[in-house]
Every structure is written in structure tokens, then in C-alpha cells.
Design a protein around this motif. Structure first.
Motif, PDB file in Angstrom:
ATOM      1  N   ASP A  45      10.204  -0.410   5.186  1.00  0.00           N
ATOM      2  CA  ASP A  45       9.461   0.300   4.147  1.00  0.00           C
ATOM      3  C   ASP A  45      10.420   0.990   3.174  1.00  0.00           C
ATOM      4  O   ASP A  45      11.219   1.840   3.581  1.00  0.00           O
ATOM      5  N   THR A  63       6.117   6.006   0.101  1.00  0.00           N
ATOM      6  CA  THR A  63       6.634   4.808   0.748  1.00  0.00           C
ATOM      7  C   THR A  63       5.577   3.716   0.736  1.00  0.00           C
ATOM      8  O   THR A  63       4.378   3.985   0.539  1.00  0.00           O
ATOM      9  N   SER A 105      -4.515  -0.270  -2.121  1.00  0.00           N
ATOM     10  CA  SER A 105      -3.595  -1.395  -1.998  1.00  0.00           C
ATOM     11  C   SER A 105      -3.383  -2.058  -3.349  1.00  0.00           C
ATOM     12  O   SER A 105      -4.287  -2.105  -4.199  1.00  0.00           O
ATOM     13  N   THR A 138       0.847  -1.193   0.000  1.00  0.00           N
ATOM     14  CA  THR A 138       0.000   0.000   0.000  1.00  0.00           C
ATOM     15  C   THR A 138       0.880   1.239   0.000  1.00  0.00           C
ATOM     16  O   THR A 138       1.657   1.447   0.936  1.00  0.00           O
ATOM     17  N   ASP A 168       3.592   0.588   2.726  1.00  0.00           N
ATOM     18  CA  ASP A 168       3.250   0.012   4.016  1.00  0.00           C
ATOM     19  C   ASP A 168       3.284  -1.496   3.838  1.00  0.00           C
ATOM     20  O   ASP A 168       2.312  -2.113   3.402  1.00  0.00           O
ATOM     21  N   LYS A 179       1.923   5.138   0.492  1.00  0.00           N
ATOM     22  CA  LYS A 179       1.539   6.293   1.298  1.00  0.00           C
ATOM     23  C   LYS A 179       2.313   7.502   0.803  1.00  0.00           C
ATOM     24  O   LYS A 179       3.476   7.394   0.429  1.00  0.00           O
ATOM     25  N   THR A 186      -3.170   8.205   1.335  1.00  0.00           N
ATOM     26  CA  THR A 186      -2.876   6.776   1.294  1.00  0.00           C
ATOM     27  C   THR A 186      -3.517   6.208   0.046  1.00  0.00           C
ATOM     28  O   THR A 186      -4.716   6.392  -0.195  1.00  0.00           O
TER      29      THR A 186
END
Length: 321
Positions: free
Chosen positions: A289, A281, A243, A212, A283, A214, A240
């Protein structure tokens, strides 16, 4: 105690209420007294300065690192007794207003700013001395804006062109024998206060886990004093993404809106500087990460609100077997 009110005010020179190099700073000092007041000295001062201070543990002791720089200092004496101490000058009962005028130097100076361990301030101070034991003081700060359009670098054509160009970066991360590739693109490097820009991430997830993305706006404050340097960073989450399941790829775009009050990027102070980055980045559970950082230069300005609707995921497809 005959002085009942003591204040210093300035006159605005524009709608923003800000001042810049070369402007005329004028205003008034107001004194309200209940009776005749003897004065030894009565003056008003204008000052621009930068100051940094921080503390570090050095063995068993605590070290202090501090430095300051004065950009300008002006002093105007309104009243001063002739014999330097006998209080021969008199302020009449009631409301008394004393005007003043200063010319701000027309040289490059940084904008007003307050950071973690330092600040740049521009202020007016008035002081009325009746005796060595009785001194009245008042102060007000005025917002200051640099005249430099690019207070972070030289005004070369390459720098100006670079602010308008897209930024790209790629990172490949391995989790065992599995691979995840992240390609990040920002619409441009330079963005004005109140403006918005798109940040896209293309994810090729060849692993067996879901990832996921971010999105962050990162602030970096750097302070220097006595040949020492200290850095303060702050990450602000602004989105965010959806996914990305295992063995799939996806492109996700988020819109970064720069708050109108966010301080612009600056490098034109010898003791502190302010920079920004966009960070993307993953998750990823049970993994370090990975991240990509792209530079962002925040420019001064208040453009019209961004009208474009936020972009969403552009496409979604299965990776070939």
C-alpha cells in the motif's frame, strides 16, 4: 487506629478545573479521628514531574531505561513534634481541616500527559506520621495546562503562518507498467481540539485495478532516557473513500474531526514529545500500500462544533484514452 478519614483536596481556579504556571494552588487536608491522636509529623507536598520507563531485551538480559525530571517541589509542615519523635503534637477528636497554599512557578512547563512509556503529572500529597510503623498517606492529581500557546516550536511568524496554510503532497505508484497518482491536500496544518478540517485526495488511476483510499489520523509518541529513544505509534481510521475504478480519476474529501479530549501536540518536555500526522493510503489487493503523510498540529482549544456538512466526492470522469 484513631484516624478514620484522611484526604487532600484543592480549590479550582477556573471553570476547567486546570492550573497553569503562576497560579495559586490552595486547598485543605481533612483528618477525622475517633480520639486524641499523637503526631510525630504531619505535612502536605505539591509536586510536578515527568517520568519515562521502558524495558528492552539486550542479549540474554532485560535492560531498563528510565529517567525523570522534577518541575517543582514544595513542602508545608502542618504539625511536627518539638523533640522529633516523642509524639508531642496532638490532633483533637472529630473533624479537623488544615488549609494550605502554594504558588506554582511562573515558568514554562508541559501539560499533564500520560503516554505508552511515560507521563507528566502534577499532584498533592499529604502524610501523617504517628510512629515509624504507622504512617497515613493520601494523594490527588490536579490537571495542568502549559501557558505556551505553541508548545511545539518557537513563536516565529513563519511557524504561526504555516499553521493556517494548506498542505500538499504527491505520490506516484507503479504496479508493473501501470501507474496510480495520488495528490493529497489538507485545509491547514494547525487544528484545535474539537475542530474539524477537510482532507482531499485526487486519484488518477491509470492501472487496470480498482483502488480505495483510506484516511487515518496517526499519533506518534517519542520517549528518551539515558541517551536511548523509543517510539510508539498508533493509527486511527477516520474514513474510507469511494473506490476508484480502473482507468478513471476521482477527488474524494473526508472531514477529520479532532476529539475535544485529544492531547495537544507538544515538544516542551525533554523526555517525551507528541506529534500527529494525517495518512492517506490505498487498499490495493496483492500490492504494497502506498501512502502519504501530512503533518497536523493539534492546538489547545474548545471551539464551537463544526457546522459544515461533510463533503463528498466532488467529481468523477473518465481519463482520456
Amino acid at each position: 487506629m484513631t484516624v478514620k478519614h484522611f484526604s487532600v483536596e484543592y480549590n479550582k481556579v477556573n471553570d476547567r478545573g486546570t492550573f497553569s504556571p503562576g497560579d495559586i494552588l490552595s486547598g485543605r487536608v481533612t483528618v477525622v479521628t475517633s480520639g486524641e491522636t499523637k503526631v510525630q509529623c504531619f505535612l502536605v507536598k505539591a509536586k510536578g514531574k515527568a517520568k519515562v520507563t521502558w524495558y528492552e531485551q539486550e542479549g540474554q538480559a532485560t535492560g531498563v531505561h528510565s529517567d525523570k525530571k522534577k518541575y517543582f517541589y514544595f513542602e508545608h509542615i502542618i504539625l511536627q513534634d518539638k523533640n522529633k519523635g516523642d509524639g508531642s503534637e496532638i490532633i483533637s477528636p472529630g473533624r479537623n481541616v488544615y488549609p494550605f497554599t502554594f504558588a506554582i512557578p511562573n515558568v514554562d512547563m508541559p501539560s499533564s500527559y500520560e503516554g505508552k512509556w511515560g507521563k507528566i503529572t502534577y499532584s498533592l500529597r499529604a502524610q501523617l506520621t504517628q510512629s515509624i510503623w504507622l504512617v497515613h498517606k493520601t494523594k490527588t492529581e490536579f490537571p495542568f495546562l502549559t501557558k505556551s500557546e505553541f508548545p511545539f516550536a518557537s513563536k516565529s511568524d513563519m511557524i504561526i503562518i504555516g499553521l493556517k496554510e494548506q498542505q500538499y503532497a504527491t505520490r506516484i505508484s507503479f504496479y508493473g507498467f501501470e501507474k496510480v497518482t495520488m495528490n493529497v491536500t489538507s485545509e491547514k496544518m494547525g487544528v484545535k481540539q474539537g475542530e474539524a478540517m477537510g482532507v482531499s485526495v485526487e486519484v488518477l488511476n491509470e492501472s487496470t485495478r480498482t483502488v480505495t483510499p483510506k484516511f487515518y489520523l496517526c499519533e506518534k509518541q517519542t520517549f528518551a532516557a539515558q541517551s536511548k529513544r523509543i517510539v510508539h505509534t498508533n493509527d486511527i481510521l477516520f474514513g474510507t473513500g469511494d473506490s476508484v475504478p480502473a482507468k478513471t480519476s476521482r477527488t474524494i474529501t473526508k472531514v477529520l474531526s479532532i476529539p475535544p479530549q485529544l492531547p495537544p501536540t507538544f515538544f516542551n518536555c525533554c523526555m517525551m514529545k507528541l506529534e500527529y500526522r494525517v495518512k492517506v493510503t490505498f487498499d490495493v489487493p496483492l500490492a504494497r500500500d502506498p501512502e502519504i503523510r501530512l503533518p497536523v498540529v493539534v492546538l489547545l482549544g474548545s471551539p464551537k462544533p463544526h457546522q459544515q456538512k461533510p463533503k463528498r466526492s466532488i467529481w468523477f470522469r473518465k481519463l482520456p484514452a
